[in-house]
Design an enzyme around this catalytic site. Structure first.
Site, PDB file in Angstrom:
ATOM      1  N   GLU A  38      34.919   3.471 -12.939  1.00 53.55           N
ATOM      2  CA  GLU A  38      34.526   2.071 -13.144  1.00 53.55           C
ATOM      3  C   GLU A  38      33.988   1.864 -14.556  1.00 53.55           C
ATOM      4  OE1 GLU A  38      30.780  -0.764 -12.147  1.00 53.55           O
ATOM      5  OE2 GLU A  38      31.064   1.046 -10.955  1.00 53.55           O
TER       6      GLU A  38
ATOM      7  N   ASP B 234      35.870  -0.768 -16.938  1.00 52.08           N
ATOM      8  CA  ASP B 234      35.225  -1.972 -17.456  1.00 52.08           C
ATOM      9  C   ASP B 234      35.609  -2.196 -18.911  1.00 52.08           C
ATOM     10  OD1 ASP B 234      33.040  -4.110 -17.415  1.00 52.08           O
ATOM     11  OD2 ASP B 234      32.286  -2.759 -18.961  1.00 52.08           O
TER      12      ASP B 234
ATOM     13  N   ASP C  77      34.286  -3.661  -8.755  1.00 54.65           N
ATOM     14  CA  ASP C  77      34.155  -2.294  -9.269  1.00 54.65           C
ATOM     15  C   ASP C  77      35.427  -1.485  -9.022  1.00 54.65           C
ATOM     16  OD1 ASP C  77      31.578  -2.896 -10.006  1.00 54.65           O
ATOM     17  OD2 ASP C  77      30.618  -1.800  -8.366  1.00 54.65           O
TER      18      ASP C  77
ATOM     19  N   GLU D 200      38.214  -2.255 -11.492  1.00 53.19           N
ATOM     20  CA  GLU D 200      37.985  -1.574 -12.767  1.00 53.19           C
ATOM     21  C   GLU D 200      38.294  -0.081 -12.650  1.00 53.19           C
ATOM     22  OE1 GLU D 200      34.531  -4.512 -14.584  1.00 53.19           O
ATOM     23  OE2 GLU D 200      33.938  -2.712 -13.488  1.00 53.19           O
TER      24      GLU D 200
END
Length: 222
Positions: free
Chosen positions: A37, A41, A110, A113
């Site tokens: 994650e 991101d 989450d 990502e």
């Protein structure tokens, strides 16, 4: 749906363990998705920024930043996760499963990502771009023309008041409820001149303040 060698949108993983990790919440043990994650991101922000930069060659940095924020916010990513039916594939511990973690925006965002990072690690940047950007195309196409991409409600309310030499709004937390991982906040927005008070709810204090500001703007501009 069992985790196999293909991701939810058709990427043929050479390393199926990456997909398994991307779909595993920390409540179900290690390896889980949090490291992926972190990388995902950054990748999502880069991919969306690059796409907007190419799409709107004459748009300034401020409008590009606001558009990117709209596209990569938690609720937008959670919507992508639902389109891809990722909730059905999440590996959760018993507590998270019982509390409906597979429906929670924060977890779904989450996981999106994490899957972006998994594709990148499995196949490289170009393959990641080709697979991920179509997830955002619909939302990009629905965005207003660049000069109309709006500032957030709190900023617009502050500018409305400053332009008329009025006192700035005062926000106050009225209540918070729910369990620690799924709280709901209620916030008031009070204006002295004109005398207005509105309220807003949200999954964070900031989101509740934005909704209260939107309600105040609706009264002022209505």
């Amino acid at each position: 749906m069992a985790v196999g060698s293909t991701d939810p949108i058709g990427h043929p993983f050479r390393s199926p363990g990456l997909l398994r990790q991307a779909l595993t919440h920390r409540s179900a043990g290690a390896p889980h998705y949090e490291r992926l994650e972190f990388l995902g991101d950054a990748l999502v922000n880069l991919l969306v920024a690059e796409a907007l930069f190419d799409r709107w060659p004459k748009v300034d940095e401020g409008a590009l930043t606001r558009a990117r924020a709209e596209l990569v916010r938690e609720s937008s990513l959670a919507s992508i996760a639902r389109d891809l039916e990722l909730g059905d594939r999440l590996v959760l511990g018993p507590g998270e499963m019982k509390s409906g973690g597979h429906r929670r925006d924060s977890i779904l965002a989450d996981v999106v990502e994490a899957i972006v990072a998994a594709i990148y690690l499995d196949a490289g940047f170009d393959a990641c771009r080709a697979r991920v950007l179509p997830w955002f195309e619909g939302a990009m196409a629905r965005m207003p023309p660049p000069h109309k991409v709006g500032k957030d409600a709190k900023t617009r309310l502050q500018e409305w008041l400053q332009g008329r030499r009025k006192p700035l709004p005062v926000y106050a937390l009225l209540s918070e409820s729910g369990e620690e991982h799924a709280k709901t906040f209620r916030v008031s927005c009070r204006l002295a001149e004109p005398e207005v008070e509105t309220e807003g709810d949200g999954g964070s204090r900031r989101a509740a303040e934005q909704r209260a500001a939107e309600a105040a703007l609706a009264l002022l501009e209505g």
